[in-house]
Design a protein around this motif. Sequence first.
Motif, short mmCIF file in Angstrom:
data_model
loop_
_atom_site.label_atom_id
_atom_site.label_comp_id
_atom_site.label_asym_id
_atom_site.label_seq_id
_atom_site.Cartn_x
_atom_site.Cartn_y
_atom_site.Cartn_z
N VAL B 259 0.99 -1.07 0.14
CA VAL B 259 0.28 0.04 -0.14
C VAL B 259 0.83 1.25 -0.03
CG1 VAL B 259 -1.87 1.33 1.47
CG2 VAL B 259 -1.62 -1.13 1.28
N ARG B 309 -0.12 -2.89 -4.68
CA ARG B 309 -1.28 -3.21 -4.73
C ARG B 309 -2.57 -2.22 -4.79
NH1 ARG B 309 -2.32 -7.59 -0.56
NH2 ARG B 309 -0.15 -8.38 -1.27
N GLN B 310 -2.05 -1.30 -4.12
CA GLN B 310 -2.85 -0.14 -3.77
C GLN B 310 -2.18 1.32 -3.54
OE1 GLN B 310 -6.66 0.02 -3.49
NE2 GLN B 310 -6.25 2.14 -3.79
N LEU B 312 -3.06 5.15 -2.28
CA LEU B 312 -3.82 6.12 -1.97
C LEU B 312 -3.13 7.64 -1.65
CD1 LEU B 312 -6.69 6.58 -0.42
CD2 LEU B 312 -5.54 6.12 1.78
N CYS B 333 -2.13 0.31 -11.15
CA CYS B 333 -2.70 -0.07 -9.64
C CYS B 333 -3.86 0.84 -9.24
CB CYS B 333 -1.92 -0.21 -8.60
SG CYS B 333 -1.49 1.20 -7.80
N PRO B 334 -4.97 0.56 -8.60
CA PRO B 334 -5.88 1.39 -8.09
C PRO B 334 -5.23 2.67 -7.46
CG PRO B 334 -6.38 -0.62 -7.20
CD PRO B 334 -4.99 -0.81 -8.04
N GLY B 336 -6.36 5.45 -4.97
CA GLY B 336 -7.72 6.03 -4.15
C GLY B 336 -7.32 7.34 -3.59
N LEU B 358 -9.71 -0.18 2.54
CA LEU B 358 -9.37 -0.56 1.32
C LEU B 358 -8.74 -2.19 0.93
CD1 LEU B 358 -7.09 2.76 -0.06
CD2 LEU B 358 -9.32 1.83 -1.08
N GLN B 359 -8.21 -2.33 2.33
CA GLN B 359 -7.73 -3.66 2.21
C GLN B 359 -8.63 -4.68 2.28
OE1 GLN B 359 -4.35 -3.03 1.71
NE2 GLN B 359 -3.83 -4.96 3.06
N ALA B 364 -13.28 0.75 -1.10
CA ALA B 364 -12.79 1.38 -2.46
C ALA B 364 -13.57 2.40 -2.61
CB ALA B 364 -12.30 0.12 -3.22
N GLN B 368 -12.75 6.52 -2.73
CA GLN B 368 -12.45 7.37 -4.31
C GLN B 368 -13.13 8.44 -3.92
OE1 GLN B 368 -10.92 6.36 -7.09
NE2 GLN B 368 -10.15 4.36 -6.76
#
Lengths: 528, 374, 91
Positions: B259, B309-310, B312, B333-334, B336, B358-359, B364, B368
């Motif tokens: 993250v 993986r993510q 933010l 990757c996404p 946020g 988020l995890q 998610a 956003q």
Amino acid sequence: MRTSLHERPKSFFDTFERKDGDHTVTHYCPGCGHGNVHKLIAEAIDDFGIADRTIFVDPVGCSVFAYYYLDVGHVQAAHGRAPAVATAVKRAHPGSIVICYQGDGDLAAIGGNEILQAASRGEDITVIFINNALYGMTGGQMAPTTLLGQVTTTSPLGRSASREGYPMRVSELLASLEAPAYIARVALGDIKSDLKTRKAIRHAIKNQMEGRGFSLVEILSPCPTGWKMTPPDAAKWVLETMTKTFPLGTVRDCAASASASRDGAAGTGAPREMTGRRAEVAVREIPRLLGLTSPEAPTGQTAAPGPAETRLHTIRGVPHGVSRSVSRSVSRSVSRIKAAGFGGQGALFLGALIAEAGMRAGRAVSWLPSYGPEMRGGTAHCHVIVSDGEVDSPLVTRSTVLFAFNRPSLEKFVPEVVEGGMVVYDASLINDPPPMPGLEAIAVPASRLADSLGAARVANMVALGAWLGRTRGLPLEAVEAAMRGKLKPEVVALNMRAIEEGRRFVLQGGAAQGATSSGATPAPGGAS
Amino acid sequence: MIVVNGNGTGRRAAPRLMKGNEAAIYGALLAGCRSFYGYPITPASELAETAAKLFPACGGTFLQAESEVASINMMYGASSAGERTMTGSSGPGVSLMQEGISYMAGAELPCVIVDIMRGGPGLGNIGPEQGDYFQIVKGGGHGCYRNLVLAPASAQEMADFTMLAFELADRYRNPAVVLADGFIGQMMEPVALPLSVAAPIARPWAVEGTAATRRNLITSIFLEHEALERHVRALQFKYDKAAGREVRYEEIALDDATVVLVGYGIVARVLRRAVGLLRERGIKAGLLRPMTLWPFPSEEVRALASRARQMLVVEMSTGQMVEDVRLAAAERCPVGFYGRQGGMVPSAEEIVERVEALQTGSGAAEVQHAHVAA
Amino acid sequence: MSETGTRGWVVIDAEECKGCGLCVLACPAGCLSFGDEFNHQGYHPIRYSGEGCRADGLCFYACPEPGAIAVFKDEEPKNLSAEALDDRRQR
């Protein structure tokens, strides 16, 4: 014998290389007053021998391109801002001669404030103000100086007082200020008025050379194209029509006797101290003047945390990124302190003092005051962190110690205190505290004890003493040293007595009214 | 303490506790800045107040201008005259300066602007916010130009980045902005300052009222279309060079991070704590803190997006820098977003909650658009 | 001073002149007038009659152009001939 009497001034470039197209002629229309004024300025620069030190501030408008012609330093300014630009140029180079050249739209409309304030400050600059009663370059729109009834492209029915207001008399307006040294309105219309204009321009430049301060020459100047007139008709219109709205004459001249100027204009005749003159300071002296000294050992037991271990990613020789592990960012022993009260109760000072003392004791610290939305309701608070490692977030959202000097602060911030945390509050002002389960509450009658010292305002120091008595979180000598840098000796002494009162109160067990009275909690202000 | 090329590597004085705003002025004077032109505004007023005390004492000029419009144009004059010059303001004042900033970029005049961001739009409030990102990083003024933008996250960096800003401004002959928020400006921390003043750099282009500089001209007007295109391309060449050389950022615990948190200024300090709290909970979090917002560490974001993986992004705005992060991440990757506004500062605990949501995948969509609810 | 009262000499750069005529109005001796020919800018440049100049320089100050008019004392300056002016333009 061939003697030149009047020849092209040498302060004009021989050919106008900065100009596109024909390098031998100006871009001005036939009969345009700008040309005459440029020539008079160039002649004065020649005669006074100041070409090397003259800095011309070029405006926006037809004369934006004065730098095509005049062989001096040039700084081209944004619309209306020439006096602001000139202000700083002159202050940077007091020995230069700064000539600020502006038209009426530039000076009187969009730049109204800049000229007003530069004149009011008495900047040592010379302003040449071309008043042709409209915007020339953009095609003849209305200006603040457009005459009543005058038709322009944006006053097609003629300027009317009820719709567009009256023409602005800039010279008279500026002459009402205290600082200007010389303000005169002259005209270009016939040879007699041309020569008066010459005299005024030379006087205004001479003033700057003699350090007399702000000078402005307003020149009523023909714009045959904008006015849709022949050059001779335009010249005639200046003298016969414009002067009715804009009377000619010296409006203010501090260098001359009052009787010599129109309407007995004000003037003392005395040269004055130059505006904006800098103190003479050698650059290498600056660190000393800023009070910077080499590091000494910190007051107290521990050594100062060294700079974070960093690994520099270097890209093409320039430090690029700094990378570090998380262990650096999590501190081992941290006091997260919040101090809150009404404005004037000294909560912010208390916090700053703890931070300063913490720093002197070699610990990492931060102090963050509340301001803005959090100050509503008359309360002030600060976030203080004292840490053995680097301070991560300076925001205290979960505090280990709370100092509260009024009930609203206590109610607001008690929920944020961590389990086992400490709350020091002024029991003289808060006699019915909210329940504080799981916290160690120290009810110190701070205001009463402070009163007994003859100064209620040191209640914050009593509270600090109570905390120090309970935790020994900071060495007393660091606290005293922190104060000594900021306060008078008698105030330091008073504060230290107040701290001692608070300490004694706690050490004598007077504060034992915490919700958890077991006394088994780890020293608050210790690990978070 | 970040390494500053010009004046950051020498000996430093004993640390002094001071506000970020004060530190910026000390840094400026030690960078050889000779003038401060400004107008008071909360939460930046200590810049003007400290400058009013220290600049004249150090043989420089402090002038309280009639407006921010005048301030920036005075800087235009001072810079044209060849000296290091600065101002300090907050959003509403910086909005007024945009014309002058564009002119200075166009005329290739170095200067330093310290923007202590407050809540907006309009009068907003005086609380800390990061809503000036667009106006400072993306533009604000007219025409094709860039600001060099540094984002300090401590009082020490307020001094160091101000010094660095002068250096970059001179290197590229362009305005440089120190973009901080109200908390960074108001916060007191120990600041270790250099014991020497940066050596002045030569400015052969300046107009100094001397025979040697008499033929110099400072202007941003290029009447012929071809000439202006040449000029704008020359500016862009500089910007491309800066983009390749001046990116600065800080990474915390990114080696194994799944993250990746991204934030600057005061938010980055909060995120640093959040990373620690998340790691205690067994979540492999890390932090990317851009120190330069322009040029932006896009390559670093892209690389992280490929292995995380993510991501933010946390800002005290409704989402401005996040656009640059998403552009760089290019959906690898996404990404946020979590934002607070109006003077509200996200807490580390808040961030932890968002990351945990988020995890589990439950939050998610919520994250956003968290700024809508927050 | 010549018998005609001529004390000076006016040299006009016909190519720089924009034909505004302000010098004609300024000259008390009436020794300046519009020419018939066009210059490269398309204006009728002013010309000096060759006598009567009082060397007062009034035409010089009335003229808005930097170097369209020069006034010399006593007699025609040979070094500011049309060739010399052309030469300046070519620099």
